[in-house]
Design a protein around this motif. Structure first.
Motif, PDB file in Angstrom:
ATOM      1  N   VAL A 473       2.432  95.889  46.560  1.00  0.00           N
ATOM      2  CA  VAL A 473       3.037  95.131  47.649  1.00  0.00           C
ATOM      3  C   VAL A 473       2.845  95.911  48.941  1.00  0.00           C
ATOM      4  O   VAL A 473       3.104  97.111  49.002  1.00  0.00           O
ATOM      5  CB  VAL A 473       4.537  94.893  47.390  1.00  0.00           C
ATOM      6  CG1 VAL A 473       5.175  94.180  48.577  1.00  0.00           C
ATOM      7  CG2 VAL A 473       4.732  94.086  46.115  1.00  0.00           C
ATOM      8  N   VAL A 503      -0.469  92.249  48.190  1.00  0.00           N
ATOM      9  CA  VAL A 503       0.389  91.090  48.357  1.00  0.00           C
ATOM     10  C   VAL A 503       1.395  91.398  49.464  1.00  0.00           C
ATOM     11  O   VAL A 503       1.919  92.507  49.559  1.00  0.00           O
ATOM     12  CB  VAL A 503       1.107  90.705  47.043  1.00  0.00           C
ATOM     13  CG1 VAL A 503       2.049  91.790  46.558  1.00  0.00           C
ATOM     14  CG2 VAL A 503       1.854  89.397  47.207  1.00  0.00           C
ATOM     15  N   ARG A 505       4.918  89.796  51.099  1.00  0.00           N
ATOM     16  CA  ARG A 505       5.982  88.861  50.756  1.00  0.00           C
ATOM     17  C   ARG A 505       6.595  88.213  51.999  1.00  0.00           C
ATOM     18  O   ARG A 505       6.663  88.825  53.066  1.00  0.00           O
ATOM     19  CB  ARG A 505       7.104  89.586  50.010  1.00  0.00           C
ATOM     20  CG  ARG A 505       6.674  90.350  48.772  1.00  0.00           C
ATOM     21  CD  ARG A 505       6.350  89.421  47.643  1.00  0.00           C
ATOM     22  NE  ARG A 505       6.193  90.132  46.379  1.00  0.00           N
ATOM     23  CZ  ARG A 505       5.595  89.662  45.329  1.00  0.00           C
ATOM     24  NH1 ARG A 505       5.072  88.448  45.362  1.00  0.00           N
ATOM     25  NH2 ARG A 505       5.498  90.362  44.218  1.00  0.00           N
ATOM     26  N   ASN A 506       7.045  86.986  51.826  1.00  0.00           N
ATOM     27  CA  ASN A 506       7.903  86.310  52.808  1.00  0.00           C
ATOM     28  C   ASN A 506       7.311  86.278  54.214  1.00  0.00           C
ATOM     29  O   ASN A 506       7.996  86.571  55.201  1.00  0.00           O
ATOM     30  CB  ASN A 506       9.292  86.953  52.834  1.00  0.00           C
ATOM     31  CG  ASN A 506       9.965  86.897  51.480  1.00  0.00           C
ATOM     32  OD1 ASN A 506       9.965  85.862  50.824  1.00  0.00           O
ATOM     33  ND2 ASN A 506      10.527  88.018  51.045  1.00  0.00           N
ATOM     34  N   ASP A 557       4.156  83.984  50.034  1.00  0.00           N
ATOM     35  CA  ASP A 557       3.606  85.247  49.555  1.00  0.00           C
ATOM     36  C   ASP A 557       2.088  85.123  49.596  1.00  0.00           C
ATOM     37  O   ASP A 557       1.535  84.115  49.126  1.00  0.00           O
ATOM     38  CB  ASP A 557       4.067  85.546  48.133  1.00  0.00           C
ATOM     39  CG  ASP A 557       5.560  85.811  48.037  1.00  0.00           C
ATOM     40  OD1 ASP A 557       6.188  86.038  49.087  1.00  0.00           O
ATOM     41  OD2 ASP A 557       6.092  85.782  46.913  1.00  0.00           O
ATOM     42  N   SER A 583       7.137  81.443  48.877  1.00  0.00           N
ATOM     43  CA  SER A 583       7.939  82.578  48.441  1.00  0.00           C
ATOM     44  C   SER A 583       8.846  82.145  47.293  1.00  0.00           C
ATOM     45  O   SER A 583       9.067  80.949  47.051  1.00  0.00           O
ATOM     46  CB  SER A 583       8.782  83.109  49.593  1.00  0.00           C
ATOM     47  OG  SER A 583       9.777  82.159  49.941  1.00  0.00           O
TER      48      SER A 583
END
Length: 711
Positions: A473, A503, A505-506, A557, A583
């Protein structure tokens, strides 16, 4: 240096048969490596994933020049090959280089030809035509060479040519074989068989490309490795990357040197190809030369010659000393490549249709069709294998015989599978992940059945999700210009050292616009992190704008690679999106919305269901919002982003289910049109011409929902 995924150190998320395998590197170890090696934490995490977990191994990996270059004479039969070729040079014998029609074979042929010519050898080369002559050595071709050639040197082919070597010997032609494909139990009876995959090989690194084996041969002949790298490293890098060899160990050193040289190459053919491909403009390089440049830009154009036309044109391109000729051939190869792309797409669509109708339950996909172009079925097989996460073989039928090309997936040996069915095949050859073969057309069904019997115990149903390896992440603060530039220390990328995939997120989607007449999508993503607002540019290639399933304000995401975009002197970080999804919270919200909407339609109750049924005031408020946002031209919206916008911008609080009910009722009454996209969250909405006032209370849909409310 394989990367393994254990359930305890990965996060698995699945969407539409794509399984995101998100690694979770040790944070404390990453911090330690970052501090000791003066790196950023994100870079340190990638190195941990490469199993580089101490300062010494990290610094050795980053210093490509420290990677080994092994003694070429450690390769079995290298001494015999050198002695025979030196004798041919000194005695002015006639030599023919026998190559293969892919990029590895072309670059191997070019490099050896240039070297032998520099030594004054009377030299020629021969590359078979894929369709009419097929792969590997041919008895009729050797027959034509009788009396005209004293020595054949094979490059990127020959290790299975037992009968051909025997025949050449019988007609007075010596043979030196250089190859890197899997060896059979019996080797050809040649003067020398130089192949790192020989069972008796003591060479420390087995993963040389065919061009890498020729490189070692020239190093042995010249006795000066640095000189050979100075002359040919650009060509070696092109062949090694194009043949998808692991870019580790010796290959990392060779390819690193070659990519630097490629950026300043004096090879007229490579320069012309880079001009035609837009890498060089007005005499200046405008794009970075990386392994991706070779793999996705140069290699397909060189490969296209052997797939659709004749590989000799690609050899001529790399050998020419005339600028006009180089430009003409480069243009020709680019046009051939366009034809190749169109042919591939047609076969791919036919293959997918066949799988979906007949073979979806097979663990090993075997497809055949009369007239499929033999030159491109290997590329299509690769795409099919990636899409379905299963090994795949495509056959082109031609009379009674079918010629095939196969591609496998990580952890499944294609050659072992073919060996288990060898009694059904006319011939086959290749390596763990790719192979060529031929079969009597009448045996294809039996071959499919036998392959599936072999593969089923190995490939379980859990393997059906297509894996997407993700390093870790990342955060907005990781994705700075400095952070992305530091990732280039890990170049060259390739098999066993892939370009890092992350990746985020959000991320909130903003400013979604089409690229290249709607063939691609560009957008901006924003996020709030560590007390700051952040923004990054992103591009989603290969996804038509009209089918893009997300809209302004969606929280997603993203799985991506990162690079620096250079335009008009400005340098900005840019993400290249590989996969995306709503997400976790957004997915949950829309899932609950759809479930509750279905329950209300069927008259079922759930706790608080009364709160999801809209009143007249809410209909009016939402209708005003829709009219303002969409109008008669229409607009892409989503339930989740609309509900959020209503709450934050208009202080109108409605549930997701309530918003969907209002949409459906307004659509039913002919006030709006709604076209949902994949997933049921995003939709295209526009106003419809009004025929007068509508009484919402008379809506059949609303009555059905209310009747459930009234019990």
């Amino acid at each position: 240096m394989a990367v393994t995924y254990n359930l305890k150190d990965r996060e698995v998320s699945k969407l539409n048969n794509r399984e995101w395998l998100v690694r979770k590197p040790d944070e404390a170890l990453a911090a330690k490596i970052a501090k000791e090696c003066a790196l950023l934490p994100l870079t340190a995490k990638i190195l941990i994933n490469r199993e580089l977990t101490d300062k010494k191994s990290v610094l050795a990996f980053l210093d490509k020049d420290s990677m080994p270059l092994y003694d070429p004479f450690l390769l079995k039969d290298m001494d015999k090959a050198v002695d025979r070729i030196k004798a041919a040079i000194s005695q002015r014998e006639r030599i023919c280089i026998y190559g293969d029609y892919d990029v590895d074979g072309v670059t191997s042929t070019v490099m050896l030809y240039l070297y032998l010519c520099s030594k004054g050898v009377e030299c020629e080369y021969f590359i078979p035509e894929r369709i009419s002559e097929g792969y590997g050595l041919s008895l009729p071709v050797i027959e034509k060479m009788k009396g005209k050639v004293d020595l054949i040197i094979t490059v990127d082919t020959g290790v299975t040519a037992v009968a051909e070597a025997e025949y050449a010997k019988s007609v007075g032609i010596d043979m030196v074989i250089t190859d890197h494909h899997s060896c059979r139990e019996i080797l050809p009876d040649a003067v020398a068989v130089v192949n790192p995959h020989r069972e008796d090989s003591e060479y420390p690194f087995r993963n040389l490309a065919g061009v890498g084996v020729v490189f070692k041969l020239l190093c042995a002949l010249e006795g000066n490795t640095d000189r050979i790298l100075e002359l040919y490293s650009d060509i070696i890098a092109v062949g090694t990357v194009a043949d998808v060899m692991p870019i580790i160990d010796e290959n990392r050193r060779i390819t690193g040197i070659g990519l630097k040289r490629l950026a300043e190459t004096d090879n007229l053919g490579l320069l012309a190809l880079m001009r035609r491909a837009g890498i060089v403009k007005y005499g200046k390089r405008v794009k970075k030369i990386t392994s991706a440049t070779v793999g996705y830009v140069l290699a397909p154009r060189i490969n296209a010659a052997g797939r659709i036309a004749c590989a000799s044109r690609a050899v001529e391109l790399l050998l020419t000393k005339d600028n006009d000729e180089a430009d003409a051939i480069a243009e020709e190869l680019c046009e051939i490549n366009k034809l190749r792309q169109a042919t591939e797409q047609k076969i791919y669509e036919q293959a997918v249709e066949m799988i979906e109708e007949r073979f979806l339950d097979d663990r090993f996909l075997v497809l055949s069709y009369d007239g499929w172009h033999q030159g491109v079925i290997g590329v299509v097989a690769s795409k099919i294998a990636e899409r379905y996460s299963r090994p795949c073989i495509l056959f082109s039928l031609d009379g009674d015989t079918a010629k095939g090309s196969g591609r496998s997936i990580k952890g499944f040996s294609l050659m072992d599978a073919l060996s288990s069915c060898g009694d059904l095949l006319i011939e086959y050859g290749g390596h763990e992940l790719a192979a060529g073969l031929s079969i009597d057309g009448a045996n294809i069904d039996a071959f499919r059945e036998k392959l599936n019997e072999y593969a089923t115990p190995i490939l379980t149903a859990s393997d059906s999700a297509v894996p997407l390896d993700v390093e870790c992440v990342a955060s907005f603060s990781d994705l700075t210009e400095k952070g992305i530039e530091e990732l280039l220390l890990l170049e060259p990328f390739g098999l066993s050292n892939p370009q890092p995939v992350f990746v985020l997120r959000n991320a909130v989607l903003r400013d979604i616009v089409p690229l290249s007449q709607g063939k691609h999508v560009r957008f901006r993503i924003t996020g709030y992190e560590n007390g700051k607002n952040h923004s990054l540019n992103a591009v989603c290639f290969g996804v038509p704008f009209d089918s893009f399933a997300y809209c302004e304000g969606d929280i997603c995401d993203l799985v991506f690679t990162a690079d620096i975009n250079e335009y008009m002197g400005a340098r900005t970080p840019q993400l290249f999106i590989k996969e995306m999804k709503l997400s976790e919270k957004e997915q949950n919200d829309i899932s609950v919305c759809n479930e509750r909407f279905g329950m209300l339609l069927s008259g079922e109750r759930y706790d608080g269901f009364e709160n999801d049924i809209p009143d007249l005031a809410e209909f009016r408020n939402i209708f005003r919002y829709i009219r303002r946002e969409a109008g008669h031209e229409g607009r892409n919206l989503s339930i989740t982003s609309a509900v959020r916008t209503l709450a934050q911008g208009f202080e109108i609080s409605v549930s997701h289910c309530k918003f969907k009910i209002i949409l459906e009722v307004l659509s039913e009454q002919g006030l709006i049109s709604v076209e949902y996209r994949k997933g049921g969250n995003s939709f295209f909405l526009k106003m419809q011409p009004s025929g007068g006032k509508i009484n919402i209370d008379e809506s059949p849909l609303l009555r059905a929902i209310r009747s459930g409310r009234q019990g």
